[in-house]
Enzyme design. Structure first.
Site, PDB file in Angstrom:
ATOM      1  N   SER A 100      -4.137 -13.034   9.445  1.00  0.00           N
ATOM      2  CA  SER A 100      -3.669 -12.050  10.422  1.00  0.00           C
ATOM      3  C   SER A 100      -4.866 -11.372  11.073  1.00  0.00           C
ATOM      4  O   SER A 100      -6.000 -11.464  10.597  1.00  0.00           O
ATOM      5  CB  SER A 100      -2.769 -11.011   9.744  1.00  0.00           C
ATOM      6  OG  SER A 100      -3.514 -10.244   8.820  1.00  0.00           O
ATOM      7  N   ASN A 120      -1.342  -8.512   1.409  1.00  0.00           N
ATOM      8  CA  ASN A 120      -2.201  -8.966   2.505  1.00  0.00           C
ATOM      9  C   ASN A 120      -1.749 -10.317   3.025  1.00  0.00           C
ATOM     10  O   ASN A 120      -1.286 -11.169   2.275  1.00  0.00           O
ATOM     11  CB  ASN A 120      -3.652  -9.049   2.032  1.00  0.00           C
ATOM     12  CG  ASN A 120      -4.240  -7.679   1.770  1.00  0.00           C
ATOM     13  OD1 ASN A 120      -3.603  -6.830   1.146  1.00  0.00           O
ATOM     14  ND2 ASN A 120      -5.451  -7.441   2.236  1.00  0.00           N
ATOM     15  N   ARG A 123     -14.468   0.769   0.921  1.00  0.00           N
ATOM     16  CA  ARG A 123     -14.330   1.607   2.106  1.00  0.00           C
ATOM     17  C   ARG A 123     -13.299   2.708   1.865  1.00  0.00           C
ATOM     18  O   ARG A 123     -12.477   2.614   0.952  1.00  0.00           O
ATOM     19  CB  ARG A 123     -13.921   0.736   3.298  1.00  0.00           C
ATOM     20  CG  ARG A 123     -14.960  -0.304   3.674  1.00  0.00           C
ATOM     21  CD  ARG A 123     -14.467  -1.224   4.762  1.00  0.00           C
ATOM     22  NE  ARG A 123     -13.297  -1.989   4.342  1.00  0.00           N
ATOM     23  CZ  ARG A 123     -12.651  -2.851   5.118  1.00  0.00           C
ATOM     24  NH1 ARG A 123     -13.061  -3.053   6.349  1.00  0.00           N
ATOM     25  NH2 ARG A 123     -11.604  -3.503   4.668  1.00  0.00           N
ATOM     26  N   LEU A 131      -2.927 -13.693   4.938  1.00  0.00           N
ATOM     27  CA  LEU A 131      -4.086 -14.489   5.297  1.00  0.00           C
ATOM     28  C   LEU A 131      -4.035 -14.900   6.766  1.00  0.00           C
ATOM     29  O   LEU A 131      -3.019 -15.392   7.241  1.00  0.00           O
ATOM     30  CB  LEU A 131      -4.153 -15.750   4.430  1.00  0.00           C
ATOM     31  CG  LEU A 131      -4.519 -15.535   2.961  1.00  0.00           C
ATOM     32  CD1 LEU A 131      -4.291 -16.824   2.184  1.00  0.00           C
ATOM     33  CD2 LEU A 131      -5.954 -15.083   2.826  1.00  0.00           C
ATOM     34  N   GLU A 151      -9.378   2.501   0.310  1.00  0.00           N
ATOM     35  CA  GLU A 151      -9.100   1.242  -0.363  1.00  0.00           C
ATOM     36  C   GLU A 151      -8.990   1.422  -1.877  1.00  0.00           C
ATOM     37  O   GLU A 151      -9.673   2.251  -2.470  1.00  0.00           O
ATOM     38  CB  GLU A 151     -10.196   0.221  -0.060  1.00  0.00           C
ATOM     39  CG  GLU A 151     -10.200  -0.276   1.366  1.00  0.00           C
ATOM     40  CD  GLU A 151     -11.215  -1.368   1.594  1.00  0.00           C
ATOM     41  OE1 GLU A 151     -10.939  -2.289   2.399  1.00  0.00           O
ATOM     42  OE2 GLU A 151     -12.299  -1.311   0.980  1.00  0.00           O
ATOM     43  N   LYS A 191       0.817  -1.218   0.000  1.00  0.00           N
ATOM     44  CA  LYS A 191       0.000   0.000   0.000  1.00  0.00           C
ATOM     45  C   LYS A 191       0.848   1.264   0.000  1.00  0.00           C
ATOM     46  O   LYS A 191       0.328   2.371  -0.139  1.00  0.00           O
ATOM     47  CB  LYS A 191      -0.948  -0.023   1.196  1.00  0.00           C
ATOM     48  CG  LYS A 191      -1.972  -1.146   1.089  1.00  0.00           C
ATOM     49  CD  LYS A 191      -2.736  -1.354   2.368  1.00  0.00           C
ATOM     50  CE  LYS A 191      -3.714  -2.520   2.190  1.00  0.00           C
ATOM     51  NZ  LYS A 191      -3.058  -3.801   1.891  1.00  0.00           N
TER      52      LYS A 191
END
Length: 481
Positions: A322, A318, A411, A320, A414, A282
């Site tokens: 977490s 990302n 959201r 998985l 994002e 990000k």
């Protein structure tokens, strides 16, 4: 089909058991033939209750105490219908086939409820839990490599954010390598207690040092680093939840960017060997407060490269399973019977397991020479809706039929798709097939100094600071991607 046959067997067994208990395991005066024929009405009414309250849709994976009222209502419906037939609809001389004794009807309902629940709980115990690795759609990367074991064996390691999902797994893998000392730092006492207690059971507790502290506290970090003299500093402490940071941009700036700079400066002063910033995809062309803050952290850390301390950052997508990922939320929604909420059908992300991401961070740390931004090859991106569908299927249910999927909208902060920058144009290979070095221009020291001053000034705005303020700060200095 198998589940339907099992439920039918329970209905039959409950009906017959009720007759046996009612007549002390003897034959009723009208014989067993009519009793067996009477199963027809009990079967139809039993299945009517299951269908009416949707009990037939619940797989063993999804069953929980929250579903008890649903099964109780189905059994009560069956009993009520049988009693209604006996006392309000059928005449007294009606054949016993259509109207078993009231005590039998009630007892059969109780046994039906117990049998249906027991069937599902027993089956649930036999099911293999959903493994996070099953959701990847690819093989999991080997993380216990000789290079990591050799790189961290006998070394002193300081790990910030040790109580988090990534921090905890980093701690486990570093511990397995046999370090001389592992300093676990987290601002959350409860989270730190959990990981410290877990690691204490695995070996010599004297090699562990738990520290409850804010890694942005300059004086405390200076004292800790001067005393500990770590060979590696793994900086995993950060606020990572995108929508939450959109609502709290000043904390994203202070904790993710400015505290990282403070820690990095003190690490250089203390002569830390390697400083590794755990970053994110990000930070590439960021639009969110979290992404901007992590990009700033990369800039502030990279600016200090060139001395004895090897500064680097590791970006990945990302993770998985977490604490902030969609997997725990989807799992809870499936357990409740749905719906599963997805923001947008087009949204896609790169995914890794916690073990993979942590192992590759440690591997990248052994490659660091100073100034690198490592990027991890996370395979092909996966849409969030396909992840939800996979989890529903692995739960033994059907997406869209047993468990509905609803779309709630993107959201704040994002993107529809994230990127990692792993390409021939923007990255170069390392000694590991899935670790690359991003070819990202470095800002001149005077530009970083100006950026740092402006960031400190903006942090004084407190709750008045907006995400747009952060975006403007970053874009004005030409700091992307």
């Amino acid at each position: 089909m198998t589940r339907a046959l099992a439920d039918s067997a329970v209905l039959l067994a409950a009906y017959l058991a009720a007759f046996l208990l009612r007549f002390d395991f003897g034959a009723p005066t009208w014989g067993w033939g009519p009793v067996l024929c009477g199963f027809g009405s009990a079967f139809v009414l039993g299945w009517a209750g299951l269908l009416l309250f949707r009990c037939h849709r619940l797989s063993p994976r999804a069953i929980s105490l929250r579903n008890l009222p649903r099964f109780a209502c189905a059994a009560a419906f069956t009993v009520a219908c049988q009693l209604l037939l006996r006392y309000a609809i059928l005449p007294d001389d009606a054949f016993i086939v259509a109207r078993p004794p009231a005590s039998v009807a009630v007892m059969a309902g109780v046994l039906e409820l117990a049998g249906l629940l027991a069937l599902r709980y027993v089956r649930r115990l036999q099911l293999r839990p959903i493994e996070v690795a099953d959701l990847l759609g690819r093989g999991e990367t080997e993380v216990n490599t000789p290079a990591v074991r050799e790189g961290f064996r006998g070394k002193t390691v300081l790990l910030t954010g040790a109580g988090g999902s990534i921090g905890g797994e980093l701690a486990r893998q570093v511990r397995a390598a046999g370090p001389k000392r592992l300093i676990l730092l987290d601002i959350s006492e409860a989270a730190l207690y959990q990981i410290h207690a877990e690691l204490t059971e695995r070996g010599d507790p004297d090699t562990l040092l738990p520290v409850v502290a804010d890694c942005g506290d300059r004086a405390l970090m200076r004292d800790l680093l001067m005393r500990g003299r770590p060979d590696f500093l793994l900086h995993a402490a950060a606020y990572k939840h995108v929508p939450m940071m959109e609502r709290n941009p000043v904390e994203a700036l202070r904790n993710n960017a400015l505290a990282t700079r403070t820690l990095a400066e003190e690490a250089r002063a203390a002569g830390v060997g390697t400083f590794v910033l755990v970053s994110t995809d990000k930070a590439i062309r960021p639009i969110s407060a979290m992404g901007v803050s992590k990009r700033l952290a990369e800039i502030f850390v990279r600016d200090l490269a060139g001395g004895p301390t090897r500064f680097c950052a590791v970006r990945f997508g990302n993770v998985l399973g977490s604490s902030g990922s969609v997997v725990p939320r989807f799992r809870a929604q499936i357990a409740k019977g749905g719906p599963v909420t997805v923001t947008d059908p087009r949204m896609e992300r790169y995914f890794m397991t916690i073990a993979e991401a942590s192992g590759l961070v440690l591997q990248a740390a052994t490659f660091a020479q100073g100034g690198e931004i490592f990027v991890l090859d996370m395979g092909k991106p996966m849409t969030i809706v396909s992840l939800a569908e996979t989890m529903i299927r692995l739960s033994g249910l059907r997406p869209g039929r047993d468990i509905p999927i609803v779309f709630s909208g993107i959201r704040p902060g994002e993107k529809l798709a994230e990127e990692l920058g792993v390409s021939a144009a923007h990255a170069e290979r390392t000694g590991h097939a899935r670790i690359f070095v991003g070819r990202i221009p470095q800002l001149p020291p005077e530009a970083v100094a100006k950026l740092l001053t402006r960031a400190n000034n903006l942090s004084q705005r407190g709750l008045r600071l907006t995400v747009e303020d952060l975006r403007t700060l970053l874009n004005e200095e030409g700091t992307t991607p």
